[in-house]
Structures are given as structure tokens and as C-alpha cells.
Design an enzyme around this catalytic site. Structure first.
Site, PDB file in Angstrom:
ATOM      1  N   SER A 136       0.854  -1.182   0.000  1.00  0.00           N
ATOM      2  CA  SER A 136       0.000   0.000   0.000  1.00  0.00           C
ATOM      3  C   SER A 136       0.895   1.238   0.000  1.00  0.00           C
ATOM      4  O   SER A 136       1.719   1.405   0.900  1.00  0.00           O
ATOM      5  CB  SER A 136      -0.879  -0.049   1.254  1.00  0.00           C
ATOM      6  OG  SER A 136      -1.670   1.100   1.349  1.00  0.00           O
ATOM      7  N   LYS A 162      -0.872  -0.876  -4.525  1.00  0.00           N
ATOM      8  CA  LYS A 162      -2.111  -0.156  -4.191  1.00  0.00           C
ATOM      9  C   LYS A 162      -1.754   1.292  -3.929  1.00  0.00           C
ATOM     10  O   LYS A 162      -0.907   1.578  -3.083  1.00  0.00           O
ATOM     11  CB  LYS A 162      -2.737  -0.807  -2.959  1.00  0.00           C
ATOM     12  CG  LYS A 162      -3.729   0.054  -2.179  1.00  0.00           C
ATOM     13  CD  LYS A 162      -4.482  -0.791  -1.163  1.00  0.00           C
ATOM     14  CE  LYS A 162      -4.710  -0.054   0.137  1.00  0.00           C
ATOM     15  NZ  LYS A 162      -5.379  -0.909   1.150  1.00  0.00           N
ATOM     16  N   LEU A 163      -2.376   2.188  -4.691  1.00  0.00           N
ATOM     17  CA  LEU A 163      -2.115   3.616  -4.503  1.00  0.00           C
ATOM     18  C   LEU A 163      -3.214   4.220  -3.651  1.00  0.00           C
ATOM     19  O   LEU A 163      -4.401   4.047  -3.941  1.00  0.00           O
ATOM     20  CB  LEU A 163      -2.082   4.342  -5.853  1.00  0.00           C
ATOM     21  CG  LEU A 163      -1.057   3.868  -6.884  1.00  0.00           C
ATOM     22  CD1 LEU A 163      -1.186   4.706  -8.165  1.00  0.00           C
ATOM     23  CD2 LEU A 163       0.368   3.948  -6.325  1.00  0.00           C
ATOM     24  N   ASN A 191     -10.168   5.475   1.050  1.00  0.00           N
ATOM     25  CA  ASN A 191     -10.546   5.657   2.459  1.00  0.00           C
ATOM     26  C   ASN A 191     -11.682   6.685   2.612  1.00  0.00           C
ATOM     27  O   ASN A 191     -11.575   7.647   3.382  1.00  0.00           O
ATOM     28  CB  ASN A 191      -9.337   6.041   3.321  1.00  0.00           C
ATOM     29  CG  ASN A 191      -8.360   4.899   3.487  1.00  0.00           C
ATOM     30  OD1 ASN A 191      -7.264   4.923   2.928  1.00  0.00           O
ATOM     31  ND2 ASN A 191      -8.742   3.873   4.210  1.00  0.00           N
ATOM     32  N   LYS A 263     -10.297  -7.567   6.886  1.00  0.00           N
ATOM     33  CA  LYS A 263      -9.347  -7.184   7.934  1.00  0.00           C
ATOM     34  C   LYS A 263      -9.884  -7.769   9.226  1.00  0.00           C
ATOM     35  O   LYS A 263     -10.963  -7.364   9.679  1.00  0.00           O
ATOM     36  CB  LYS A 263      -9.276  -5.662   8.077  1.00  0.00           C
ATOM     37  CG  LYS A 263      -8.427  -4.974   7.052  1.00  0.00           C
ATOM     38  CD  LYS A 263      -8.312  -3.501   7.363  1.00  0.00           C
ATOM     39  CE  LYS A 263      -7.641  -2.784   6.200  1.00  0.00           C
ATOM     40  NZ  LYS A 263      -7.718  -1.320   6.348  1.00  0.00           N
TER      41      LYS A 263
HETATM   42  O1  OSB Z   1      -7.363   1.483   4.288  1.00  0.00           O
HETATM   43  O2  OSB Z   1      -6.305  -0.298   3.952  1.00  0.00           O
HETATM   44  C1  OSB Z   1      -6.413   0.759   4.550  1.00  0.00           C
HETATM   45  C2  OSB Z   1      -3.390   1.279   6.802  1.00  0.00           C
HETATM   46  C3  OSB Z   1      -3.990   1.772   7.922  1.00  0.00           C
HETATM   47  C4  OSB Z   1      -5.354   1.966   7.938  1.00  0.00           C
HETATM   48  C5  OSB Z   1      -6.106   1.662   6.808  1.00  0.00           C
HETATM   49  C6  OSB Z   1      -5.506   1.153   5.674  1.00  0.00           C
HETATM   50  C7  OSB Z   1      -4.116   0.998   5.653  1.00  0.00           C
HETATM   51  C8  OSB Z   1      -3.363   0.551   4.489  1.00  0.00           C
HETATM   52  C9  OSB Z   1      -2.007  -0.089   4.724  1.00  0.00           C
HETATM   53  O3  OSB Z   1      -3.724   0.720   3.362  1.00  0.00           O
HETATM   54  C10 OSB Z   1      -2.122  -1.557   4.813  1.00  0.00           C
HETATM   55  C11 OSB Z   1      -0.863  -2.215   5.324  1.00  0.00           C
HETATM   56  O4  OSB Z   1       0.072  -2.346   4.553  1.00  0.00           O
HETATM   57  O5  OSB Z   1      -0.830  -2.613   6.505  1.00  0.00           O
HETATM   58 MG    MG Z   2      -8.486   0.426   2.829  1.00  0.00          MG
END
Ligand code: OSB
Ligand code: MG
Length: 369
Positions: A136, A162-163, A191, A263
Site C-alpha cells: 500500500s 495499491k495507490l 478511504n 481485515k
Molecule cells: O485502508 O487499507 C487501509 C493502513 C492503515 C489503515 C487503513 C488502511 C491501511 C493501508 C495499509 O492501506 C495496509 C498495510 O500495509 O498494513
Molecule cells: Mg483500505
């Protein structure tokens, strides 16, 4: 198993680079680490994935600590002899607080599996010995900086990029990265930064052959995601909106999501994650394992989950080095774009106790009152 004592630590770990998303910029990761000790002599570990502020989800570290101490752990102590499969039911009267509940269930599961000599992967139903890694990538200072960061990840072997996007940082970064790497599996994560008024804008992402657009709209706007999903070609994938099996079932029925990011913290634990996985397999819906900038403790369990057969897309299960200079467990090292699923009992990683002590800013022991 009877729980003798629960230790909750607050730890702070600097990130290797700032991580900017549409909801803020993080320079370090504050999180809770739980250790439970049972009367049988087992220890179980888990991390709570909530962040220090309620910007991604309503939970936040200090709030998690409070609800665990005040309500969740007393209910567990009161119940007495407990199996991991009973934890969710015991905690059900307390609404929401999935990340806090997941922490307790995971720590108890780790202790139980250590007693039984079974790995997380075997218990959850993994059929792979290693999992494909995605990464990410935060919102960068400039397009040049983004290209440099993505190049580094691609040269390290990541199998999917993932951007992070937000209004003003969407079409350009996507078109540049896609132009430079025409074949790399690519997806974006907003997000919740867009609204139903942005459907035409998001449609302009269609030509870039993205795997998915993750959580473009508000977490409660499930209907909005369904409308968007019908209007664009790119698959829509919910993250924040999926807080339980029921939420996943309903979002699928409404066609608000055609891919799911699981998650474990967000849905209340690994057992609920397996139920969502099974539902998706039944409906032929692709799933992948999301991440929350976990340490090796949470990553170990995530990698075990990501080894289940329905996880057909690379997850945000990156190497320890993507996040931290030094991890609090033996580090996860990527080989050929993959991480190996731990095979030891429970989560199957060793805690670096000296380092853990070094980064602990608060520590509390909770016992039955
Ligand atoms: O939205 O997936 C998300 C990290 C913290 C909170 C939300 C997100 C993320 C990431 C990073 O995108 C995911 C990772 O590499 O742990
Ligand atoms: Mg996310």
C-alpha cells in the site's frame, strides 16, 4: 482454558517513511499489544489494530484499552473456563468495538493453539505455505517521489501495487504508474474521500485496468457504493463498511461490493474473517487480506488467514521492512514477492522481548477482580 492475567502494553514504533492517506499522515504507529497468561501455563499474544485517533474507524487505542478493561475483560474473567470459539458470544452484549474484541479472541486463540500444538494456519484452514504480497503506497509529495517509491517496491518484488488516492491525487498518479508499469496488478484506495457526486470522476479510472477501487465513499453509504458499482467498470471493494459477516452478506446482496477486503480487526476477529471468507467462496467473490500497519504479531496471523483458498488476490501483507526498521518479532522477509506462512504453534512467531520493552510506553496488568 482459564485466564489468569492479561497484560496490555501501549507501544510506539516509528514507520520507515511517513504514510499519508486521505484521512491523515502517520509518522509512527501507536498500538496496543496484549499478552494473556492462562492457569494451564500458556501465553497468548495479539495486537489491537486500532490507531491512536478515530480517523479510519471509530475505535482508537485509548478507547480500546478502556472498553477492554472496563467491560470486555471482566466479562471474560466472569465466564471462567473458556474456549476461543466462545469469546465472541461472551462479548456480544457489548456493541461494536470489533478491534478490541478481535484482540481478546486472538490472544486466547493463540494461547489455546500453543497448548494444542496447532498453527494458526492449520486451525483457520490454510491450504498454502506462502502468500502473495501487495504493498500500500501512501499519497506522495510529488509524482516523481511516487514513481521512485513504486519503483523501489517493484524491484523488491511486490506482486501488486495499491495507490492511496484522494480528490486531487487520483487520475494523474494512476495514469503515470499505469503508463510506466502496464502489466503490474494495480488498485487504489480512497478511504472514503469521495461522494456520490464524484461518480463521473471515478468513471475516468476505468481505462487504467485497475483490479479495484477500495472504499471510495463513506463507510455508511452502502447504497452509494451500489450506485457507483453499477456506473463504473472497475470493481468496487469495500473495506471500512465491512464490519461483520452480516455487513458483508448485505453489501454483496446489494451489489455494493464485488471484491472484499477482509481485515480481521475490523470484523471482530479471525473466526468472523473465516465466515466472511466462506461466504465469498460460496458466492465466487474474490477476497484479499487487508492490513493495518501491523507488527509481526498481527502480520503472522494475517498471513495465516491469507493462506486460505479464497484469498485469490495479493493482500496488504507486506514485509516487516515495508513498515519498520526493526520488528517486535522475527521479521517477515519477502522472497519472490511472497511471505511464508508460520508453521509453529499459535501465531508461530517469536517475540523480541528486549525490543518490546524498549518501545513500551505504558503497561497494565489486569486480573479477575
Ligand atoms: O485502508 O487499507 C487501509 C493502513 C492503515 C489503515 C487503513 C488502511 C491501511 C493501508 C495499509 O492501506 C495496509 C498495510 O500495509 O498494513
Ligand atoms: Mg483500505
Amino acid at each position: 482454558m482459564k485466564i489468569k492475567e492479561v497484560e496490555i502494553r501501549t507501544i510506539e514504533l516509528p514507520l520507515v517513511r511517513p504514510f499519508r492517506t486521505s484521512f491523515g499522515t502517520q509518522l509512527d504507529r501507536e498500538l496496543l499489544v496484549m499478552k494473556i497468561t492462562t492457569h494451564e501455563g500458556a501465553q497468548g499474544w495479539a495486537e489491537c489494530v486500532a490507531m491512536s485517533e478515530p480517523l479510519y474507524s471509530p475505535e482508537y487505542t485509548a478507547g480500546c484499552q478502556d472498553v477492554m478493561e472496563r467491560f470486555l475483560l471482566p466479562a471474560i474473567f466472569e465466564f471462567g473456563d473458556i474456549r476461543p470459539e466462545e469469546v465472541a458470544g461472551v462479548l456480544k452484549p457489548f456493541l461494536s468495538h470489533q478491534m478490541s474484541k478481535a484482540t481478546i479472541e486472538t490472544a486466547i486463540l493463540d494461547a489455546q493453539l500453543k497448548l494444542d500444538g496447532i498453527s494458526f494456519g492449520s486451525y483457520l484452514g490454510a491450504n498454502k505455505t506462502e502468500v502473495d504480497c501487495g504493498v500500500s503506497v501512501g499519497i506522495a509529495k510529488s509524482i516523481d517521489a511516487l514513481v521512485e517509491e513504486v519503483s523501489q517496491y517493484i524491484s523488491e518484488g511486490y506482486r501488486r501495487i495499491k495507490l492511496k488516492i484522494e480528490p486531487g491525487w487520483d487520475l494523474e498518479p494512476v495514469s503515470v504508474i499505469r503508463g510506466l508499469w502496464p502489466d503490474i496488478p494495480l488498485q487504489v484506495d480512497a478511504n472514503q474521500a469521495y461522494s456520490r457526486n464524484d461518480i463521473d470522476l471515478l468513471k475516468q479510472l476505468d481505462p487504467f485496468n485497475l483490479l479495484l477501487i477500495e472504499q471510495p465513499l463513506d463507510e455508511h453509504d452502502v447504497l452509494g457504493h451500489a450506485l457507483l458499482s453499477a456506473a463504473v467498470e472497475t470493481p468496487i471493494c469495500l473495506d471500512e463498511s465491512i464490519t461483520s459477516f452480516e455487513a458483508a452478506r448485505d453489501a454483496l446482496a446489494l451489489k455494493a461490493t464485488t471484491v472484499i477486503n477482509i481485515k480481521p480487526g475490523r470484523v471482530g476477529g479471525y473466526l468472523e474473517s473465516v465466515r466472511i471468507h466462506d461466504l465469498c467462496v460460496e458466492h465466487d467473490i474474490a477476497v484479499w487480506c487487508g492490513g493495518m500497519l501491523e507488527t509481526g504479531i498481527g502480520r503472522a496471523a494475517n498471513v495465516a488467514l491469507a493462506a486460505l483458498p479464497g484469498f485469490t488476490l495479493p493482500g496488504d501483507t507486506s514485509a516487516s521492512s515495508r513498515y519498520y526498521k526493526r520488528d517486535i518479532t522475527n521479521p517477515f522477509v519477502m522472497e519472490d514477492g511472497r511471505l511464508r506462512v508460520p508453521t509453529g504453534p499459535g501465531i508461530g512467531v517469536d517475540i523480541d522481548h528486549d525490543f518490546l520493552d524498549e518501545i513500551t510506553s505504558a503497561r497494565k496488568i489486569i486480573t479477575a477482580s
